[in-house]
Design an enzyme around this catalytic site. Structure first.
Site, PDB file in Angstrom:
ATOM      1  CE  LYS B 109       5.176  -1.441   1.946  1.00 50.89           C
ATOM      2  NZ  LYS B 109       3.566  -1.506   1.364  1.00 50.89           N
ATOM      3  CB  SER B 196       1.906   1.341   3.168  1.00 55.16           C
ATOM      4  OG  SER B 196       1.940   0.021   2.324  1.00 55.16           O
ATOM      5  CB  SER B 220      -0.007  -0.472   0.128  1.00 50.58           C
ATOM      6  OG  SER B 220      -0.774  -0.038   1.284  1.00 50.58           O
TER       7      SER B 220
END
Lengths: 536, 564
Positions: B109, B196, B220
């Site tokens: 990420k 996310s 997330s």
């Protein structure tokens, strides 16, 4: 700040909640403790200082002392004063994304020692909080501090006549907390630009807050000096206001006896004890004038202009920032075992009050000399080393040579006291030479001059090389006496007529001729014999 | 009764005596004994499926789909990946592999710092940001031989549930895209991969990499895993170091794992779950041992019976998770999941976590407060975006931050700033802290095993067969999301009410606030729209093994056609 704390306590009471307490007050009895141990130092009915006959100033201090640790509070960057800009900066200090603070054991230990020296209660659990504001020299955008649960509270410092007051006084210590220092903004090195030096950013500070227990600028000035002594004694801070390793903010208000305390103003950026004292006096004067003109005193932050001797407004309460305090989620609570605290207590050096009394009693030294001895870092240790080195040494001689001769010479050369300039064995050897009358005191001073200028040899070596040994040779001295008596027949007559004072001139003259090597006592006796007057 | 091991705290969960102090120890390195043969030591590779082959497949999928799915933002040099994969293959052949993961390719990420590629957090603020260091979690993977495939899309600073708040355009859900000609797809039908960690989930689901790291603050990792049909795991708070994870809400942030199977997830987890002196909230080895001891209370038998692998395990069904917004299809998958666990021999009982309904409010109060604080550092003076419209100091800050943050980030900063102002701190922040503690207490009250952090004692289940209504449980089962992946066009634009969007996190937030391990396990396909559904398994703090154990059963049954 206190207002905020009150608000939290209220919230606790309102919710009667274990939970909030578990979050914020590991010790439910903390506020209780604070109430219980708040001792009333001086009854309000006996004011110590009334200005213009009716106004009593109320003064409290907020000291920020830089912790003398090898590394910063939350990073492994070094803490070196005046290092080249931005050379002691880690990613943590520059607040890089993804970095986290790591609390330094050394900083915690030094703060605990300081708290112990201030006779404060050290909490087994304390915690860190974030204080937010935007400024370029604050890289994180917040300062990590201990707002809700400080390391220690409820300490005290005793002031007395020995500190230069006419009375004894206890100043309460509200709390001691750990926090981060900021970096430095360098304005207008290049016109219109601000440069940043993050060397200082993240250095550990101890914030020491006193209770509003002072009533005059003199008390405040003495308190600042006393705190400096304490910090230096436990070696937790240089306590140097000029270099900024100690900073002092002052809260001042005035009120009439019997009436509530007045609105207080905070004086900031005072960088010497003198500035603290002068700023307080100026502020007291200003507030009294306002009061007498029936103009309300506004709560505000003020600075001090040494050139005008006046304080000036920096910001009013309305523009005071909201720091949005929040518990620091990156750091667990600081948990201290009784064992840790006890071990640090054991390691404390002799504290100033105790040391002062001991020196005065043990060596029968006066307060002024004691204060001088204690006024310079390492001088007491030095003094005692000279004495310990040879138990035959005379305390009075050692005091005199250490304070008056050695320190005086260092000061006149603009040097701080240091045990390395003239070692204790050098000074000891010098004192021995003088006391054993191998040289005169006058020659001794010349020898000391040589030592202070960098000669590392012992006194005897210098004396021998210079040929300064005191002359006890009877023949030689008789010759000197005879020749001086021959030279000044009129003065001899005067002495015979009873003007003994002239004898001093003769002794002086012989000392000069012998370059100080003649033994003045022997010379004195010989002269009396030859001129035919009785000894004493 | 167990002694209370650690003190409870308001801050990051593990609040431990003496742990606050920085110790000068080095990061522990991974030591693995050399395996004797390929397949004996990893289920990932074998003689015909080598790291080189796997890496080539990943590259192929990236070439095919990345432009459309917008998953990888920065890609590692393919040549370098190939070389690394070849070295790993050689190591496997010569029995010198570094770990079972040696030679796998992973995506990271954009909020995990790596020395090699940018770490933008998908924010204009950090669009030019190159971290000078590598996150501990990634370093541990690299030490185990994992190859970095690149950095993936996300919601800016982790704030969002659909991967739409990003400076590089939304990532897309790969389901129903794979195997198709992307030019012929109806973009109006594009679905969100969730957020996310949307890029991480999409990259794994489209086999652009073996697995991916995400971060989970309020769901997330789990929500995108559920939407994309992969495993998404959030370990207990403090299990994996946060050093190098760009902070959103420090007391909730965890590094999370997205992978194609529970076993792979566990391998990756085991590699990263290590002590790290750089993160004071990361559990020490000593604490890990203490937790392992505490978990031994209420033991369950090992998986002896192949028919009933969950024999002796008690599963709780939290009633408050059965919210009205739950789609009927999701609810039906949940029922199916309950049946699967019962069939596997588990005892399933209803349980109550009354504070669940307060969780979303508490979460957004605490998370935004911490976010507003954590994001103060982006001021344009040391790194990242700096506004050109600068006259005065104040202007530099306001211009830089106005230009550098996206809409959702600004919204949360403002919310958090408000929460922390002295007038509202007591009413909002303190109250939310209290609710958080109540949620922890609620979870502790239903788990059979003790919580070593809060000091809850748990209780020994005498006989797993007794269905007492107040009996305590080993794990919880719930849906992971209210619906399947929403269409992207329903997630963007001014007509979207942020409060509604926040409600999509309602099922994942309680575990985040409690700091307990939680995993989204793919559990078949929604009968209505044909999109994946994930079920969430939660267990007591530190009891990751229980989550894996229950997760494996769901995973196996979720794949069987009868359940489709």
């Amino acid at each position: 700040m206190l207002q905020h704390k009150g608000a939290i306590n209220l919230a606790l009471a309102r919710d009667g909640a274990n939970i909030a307490r578990r979050y914020f007050f590991q010790l439910p009895s903390r506020s209780l403790l604070r109430t219980l141990s708040t001792t009333v130092n001086h009854p309000a009915s006996v004011p110590r200082n009334l200005v213009k006959g009716r106004w009593e100033p109320i003064i409290g201090l907020e000291i920020h002392a830089q912790i003398k640790s090898a590394t910063k509070l939350f990073s492994e960057a070094r803490t070196i004063f005046n290092a080249p800009t931005n050379t002691n900066v880690t990613l943590i200090d520059a607040a890089y994304p993804g970095t986290l603070p790591q609390l330094s054991q050394e900083c915690v230990d030094l703060a605990i020692k300081t708290a112990l020296a201030l006779d404060a209660h050290i909490y087994p659990v304390s915690s860190f909080d974030r204080k937010h504001y935007f400024y370029p020299d604050l890289p994180q955008g917040y300062q990590i501090t201990q707002h809700y649960e400080p390391l220690a509270q409820n300490g005290k410092v005793e002031l007395s006549s020995l500190d230069g007051l006419d009375y004894s006084l206890t100043i309460g210590i509200e709390q001691l907390q750990l926090e981060q220092d900021t970096g430095k903004s360098l304005h207008d090195v290049y016109p219109g630009e601000t440069l940043l030096d993050l060397n200082r950013a993240g250095t550990g500070l101890m914030e020491i807050v006193t209770k509003p227990d002072m009533r005059s600028s003199k008390e405040a000035g003495i308190m600042v000096k006393k705190l400096q002594q304490l910090l230096r004694a436990v070696d937790s801070s240089d306590g140097n206001m000029e270099e900024g390793s100690m900073r002092c903010d002052v809260n001042v208000s005035v009120h009439e006896i019997g009436k509530p305390f007045g609105q207080r103003c905070e004086l900031k950026n005072l960088n010497s004890v003198k500035a603290v004292v002068d700023a307080i006096d100026a502020e007291i004067e200003r507030q009294i004038q306002l009061n007498e003109s029936n103009i309300p005193v506004d709560q505000e932050t003020r600075g001090f202009d040494a050139s005008t001797g006046q304080t000036y407004r920096i910001r009013s309460k309305e523009t005071a920032p909201d720091y949005r305090y929040m518990p620091e989620p990156d750091l667990p609570r600081l948990v201290l075992s009784q064992h840790t605290i006890h071990a640090l207590k054991e390691s404390l050096p002799e504290l100033p009050d105790i040391r002062r009394l001991r020196i005065m009693e043990e060596y029968d030294v006066g307060i002024i000399e004691t204060r001088t001895l204690m006024g310079e870092e390492g001088m007491v240790e030095y003094f005692e080393q000279v004495l310990r080195d040879d138990s035959n040494r005379n305390v009075k001689s050692v005091v005199s040579w250490t304070i008056h001769e050695l320190l005086g010479r260092l000061h006149s050369r603009n040097l701080q006291f240091g045990s390395q300039i003239v070692t204790f064995s050098q000074l000891g050897s010098l004192i021995d030479c003088v006391d054993k009358k191998i040289i005169s005191a006058k020659v001794g001073k010349s020898v000391l001059d040589i030592m202070v200028d960098g000669d590392c040899r012992l006194a005897m070596d210098i004396v021998n090389e210079m040929g300064w040994r005191q002359i006890d040779d009877q023949m030689q001295m008789e010759q000197w006496c005879a020749s001086i008596i021959d030279r000044y027949p009129k003065k001899v007559e005067a002495i015979k007529k009873g003007n003994i004072g002239v004898l001093g001139f003769f002794v002086g003259q012989i000392m000069k001729d012998s370059k100080g090597r003649a033994n003045p006592v022997v010379v004195n006796q010989l002269l009396r014999q030859k001129i035919g007057i009785s000894s004493k | 009764m167990l002694p209370m091991l650690f003190t409870a705290g308001s801050r990051a969960m593990p609040v431990l005596g003496g742990r606050a102090i920085r110790r000068f120890t080095s990061t522990p390195s991974v030591t693995e004994t050399a395996p004797s043969s390929f397949a004996d030591h990893t289920h990932i590779f074998n003689e015909s499926f080598t790291p080189v082959k796997a890496a080539a497949e990943h590259q192929e999928n990236i070439a095919k789909y990345n432009a459309y799915l917008n998953t990888f933002i920065d890609l590692a040099d393919p040549k370098q990946i190939q070389e690394q994969a070849e070295s790993a293959s050689q190591r496997w052949k010569s029995n010198q592999s570094k770990s079972p993961l040696d030679g796998t390719v992973m995506g990271y990420k954009m909020n995990l710092c790596t020395k090699e590629l940018r770490t933008t957090c998908c924010s204009p603020m950090l669009d030019n940001f190159q971290a000078p260091y590598t996150a501990t979690a990634i370093q541990l993977l690299e030490d185990a031989g994992v190859i970095m495939g690149g950095k993936v899309n996300m919601d800016e600073f982790g704030m969002g549930s659909y991967n739409t708040f990003t400076n590089v355009g939304p990532a897309k859900n790969p389901h129903n895209v794979l195997g198709k000609d992307t030019a012929a797809l109806d973009q109006g039908e594009d679905r969100s991969p969730g957020g996310s960690s949307g890029g991480s989930a999409a990259a794994v689901a489209s086999n652009m990499c073996f697995a991916a790291l995400g971060s989970d603050t309020g769901g997330s990792v789990r929500l995108p895993a559920s939407y994309c049909g992969v495993v998404g795991f959030k370990p207990s708070y403090g299990r994996i170091s946060r050093w190098g994870l760009v902070a959103y809400a420090s007391s909730l942030d965890t590094v999370g794992i997205l992978a194609k199977s529970v076993d792979n997830t566990k391998l990756i987890y085991d590699t990263m779950a290590k002590e790290d002196p750089k993160d004071s909230t990361c559990l020490t080895s000593k604490q890990r041992q203490a937790i392992a001891e505490a978990i031994k209370v209420s033991p369950v038998s090992a998986e002896q019976n192949p028919q009933h692998p969950l024999s002796g395990v008690r599963i709780g069904i939290p009633q408050e998770f059965n919210i009205a917004e739950l789609s009927p299809a999701t609810r039906s998958r949940w029922r199916k999941g309950i049946q699967v666990l019962k069939d596997a021999g588990a005892t399933v009982v209803p349980v109550s976590i009354p504070t669940t309904k307060l969780a979303v409010g508490a979460y957004f109060t605490l998370a935004t407060a911490e976010a507003s604080s954590n994001l103060q550092r982006y001021d344009g003076t040391r790194y990242g975006h700096q506004s050109n419209e600068v006259d005065e100091k104040e202007d530099l800050y306001s211009h830089t931050r106005s230009e550098g943050f996206g809409k959702e980030v600004k919204r949360r900063i403002l919310l958090g700033t408000y929460v922390l102002t002295s007038g509202s701190f007591d009413n909002f922040f303190l109250r939310a802290q209290k609710i958080r503690q109540m949620i922890r207490d609620d979870f502790d009250a239903i788990f059979a095993r003790p919580n070593a952090i809060t000091g809850s004692i748990g209780s020994v289940v005498q006989s797993a067969d007794i269905e007492e209504t107040d009996a305590k449980v080993h794990a919880l089962l719930s849906p992971c999301s209210v619906t399947t992946a929403p269409r992207l066009q329903d997630c963007v634009g001014d007509h979207i009410d942020p409060i509604n969007a926040y409600m999509d996190d309602i099922l994942t937030i309680p575990a985040s606030l409690a700091g307990i391990p939680a995993m989204s396990v793919p559990f078949g396909i929604c009968a209505e729209d044909g999109h994946p559904v994930g079920l969430q398994v939660m267990a007591q703090y530190g009891d990751e093994e229980m989550v894996f154990r229950v997760g494996r059963i769901l995973e196996a049954k979720g794949k069987t056609p009868s359940l489709q």
